[in-house]
Design an enzyme around this catalytic site. Structure first.
Site, short mmCIF file in Angstrom:
data_model
loop_
_atom_site.label_atom_id
_atom_site.label_comp_id
_atom_site.label_asym_id
_atom_site.label_seq_id
_atom_site.Cartn_x
_atom_site.Cartn_y
_atom_site.Cartn_z
N LEU A 1 0.86 -1.17 0.00
CA LEU A 1 0.00 0.00 0.00
C LEU A 1 0.90 1.23 0.00
O LEU A 1 1.99 1.21 0.59
CB LEU A 1 -0.91 0.03 1.23
CG LEU A 1 -2.03 -1.01 1.32
CD1 LEU A 1 -2.77 -0.88 2.64
CD2 LEU A 1 -2.99 -0.90 0.15
N ASP A 2 0.46 2.31 -0.64
CA ASP A 2 1.24 3.53 -0.66
C ASP A 2 1.36 4.11 0.76
O ASP A 2 0.57 3.78 1.65
CB ASP A 2 0.57 4.58 -1.55
CG ASP A 2 0.51 4.14 -3.01
OD1 ASP A 2 1.32 3.28 -3.40
OD2 ASP A 2 -0.36 4.66 -3.73
N ARG A 3 2.33 4.99 0.91
CA ARG A 3 2.55 5.62 2.22
C ARG A 3 1.28 6.27 2.78
O ARG A 3 0.96 6.12 3.96
CB ARG A 3 3.66 6.68 2.11
CG ARG A 3 4.00 7.35 3.45
CD ARG A 3 4.91 8.55 3.26
NE ARG A 3 6.23 8.18 2.84
CZ ARG A 3 7.22 7.82 3.68
NH1 ARG A 3 6.99 7.79 4.98
NH2 ARG A 3 8.42 7.51 3.22
N HIS B 1 0.12 2.20 -8.23
CA HIS B 1 -0.78 3.37 -8.10
C HIS B 1 -2.03 3.22 -8.97
O HIS B 1 -2.57 4.23 -9.45
CB HIS B 1 -0.04 4.66 -8.50
CG HIS B 1 1.09 5.03 -7.59
ND1 HIS B 1 1.01 4.97 -6.21
CD2 HIS B 1 2.35 5.48 -7.87
CE1 HIS B 1 2.16 5.38 -5.68
NE2 HIS B 1 2.98 5.67 -6.66
#
Length: 266
Positions: A135-137, A216
Site C-alpha cells: 500500500l502507498d505511504r 498506483h
C-alpha cells in the site's frame, strides 16, 4: 533482449559445497530463511547467528546463511535443538497513513514492519514477516502479512485475480459515464486495465474493486476519469474484510486463509 535470470543464493551456496546439497528431497530452503519462517529468529538475526558459528546442521557448524536445508536435518542454535516445521501464519494489519511497505524509510517516518513488530506478542517476534502486496505511504487499510513465501506469491500473482476493494474520496462527483469507464476498463500508460467494480458510496466517495494490482492503479484510474484521489483506503482482499481499528492487528484463522484467500498450503 531477454533478462538473464539470477541464480538463487541458496543454489550458489549449494554449488560451492558439492553435489550432495543439490539433490535434497523436495525443493530446498536456505538456512537463514528457514529459521525465520519457523519462528526461531528473524532472518537478519539468523544470518548473524549463522556467521557467528552459533548454528549447527547435523552436528557441524554452519557459517553459510544460504546453505540449503534438507528435510530431516538436525538444527541447533546455541546448542539447543530447533524445529524447522513452519506452520503458515497470516496476520491482518490496519495500516495507518505515513508508514511505507519497505524494509527502510528514507524519510524517517518508519515502516509497517517496524510498526508491526512493536506490537506483536513475544511468541510471534521470532518470525520473519512478509507483506502480501503493498500500500502507498498515504493509503490506509488492510495489509496482510505472512511467514510463508507461497502465500505472498498466491496473494500477488496476476493470474489469481484476487479481488481487492478500495474506498477513495475523490475530487468532484463522478457521474455514471465515469463509473462505466471504470467498470469496462480503460487504457493507462502501461496498458489497458481489467474491468473493475465501481459504485458511489457518497457524492465524492467511490468504491472500486480491482482484480489486478498495478503501481498506483486506483489513483491512476480515477485520475483518468477526471476525479483525482484525495484519500484512499483498502477494506478487503478476497473474502477477508478489515474488521479491526487503525493501527492494530490480529491473526487470521486458518478458515479465513483457506476460504477468504483461497490458499491451502501443502
Amino acid at each position: 533482449m531477454a533478462r538473464k535470470q539470477r541464480t538463487p543464493r541458496w543454489l550458489e551456496a549449494a554449488r560451492r559445497r558439492g553435489a550432495e546439497d543439490l539433490q535434497p528431497s523436495g525443493k530446498p530452503d536456505w538456512l537463514a530463511r528457514a529459521l525465520g519462517k519457523a519462528g526461531v529468529m528473524p532472518r537478519a538475526q539468523a544470518e548473524a547467528a549463522i556467521r557467528e558459528g552459533r548454528v549447527t546442521l547435523d552436528g557441524r557448524v554452519e557459517r553459510e546463511p544460504f546453505a540449503p536445508v534438507r528435510a530431516g536435518v538436525e538444527v541447533r542454535v546455541d546448542g539447543q535443538m530447533r524445529s524447522l516445521d513452519a506452520p503458515v501464519w497470516a496476520l491482518m494489519l490496519h495500516k495507518p497513513a505515513g508508514r511505507v511497505v519497505h524494509g527502510s524509510d528514507a524519510e524517517g517516518v518508519g515502516t509497517v514492519f517496524e510498526w508491526l513488530r512493536e506490537r506483536l506478542t513475544p511468541a510471534l517476534l521470532g518470525y520473519e514477516w512478509l507483506a502480501v502486496g503493498r500500500l502507498d505511504r498515504d493509503t490506509t487499510g488492510l495489509l496482510l502479512f505472512t511467514n510463508d513465501e507461497r502465500l505472498v506469491r498466491h496473494g500477488t500473482s496476476p493470474e489469481r485475480h484476487l479481488a481487492k476493494r478500495y474506498v477513495a474520496a475523490v475530487e468532484g462527483t463522478p457521474d455514471e459515464a465515469a463509473l462505466r469507464r471504470l467498470r469496462e476498463g480503460l487504457v493507462l500508460e502501461d496498458g489497458p486495465t481489467r474491468p473493475a467494480g465501481a459504485r458511489l458510496r457518497a457524492p465524492d466517495v467511490v468504491e472500486l474493486t480491482l482484480t489486478e494490482g498495478r503501481h498506483h492503479q486506483v489513483k491512476r484510474m480515477l485520475a483518468a476519469v477526471g476525479h483525482p484521489v484525495r484519500t484512499l483506503h483498502r477494506e478487503a482482499v478476497g473474502g477477508v474484510t478489515l474488521d479491526i481499528p487503525e493501527g492494530t492487528w490480529r491473526r487470521l484463522e486458518d478458515d479465513e486463509v483457506a476460504r477468504g484467500l483461497g490458499f491451502a498450503p501443502g
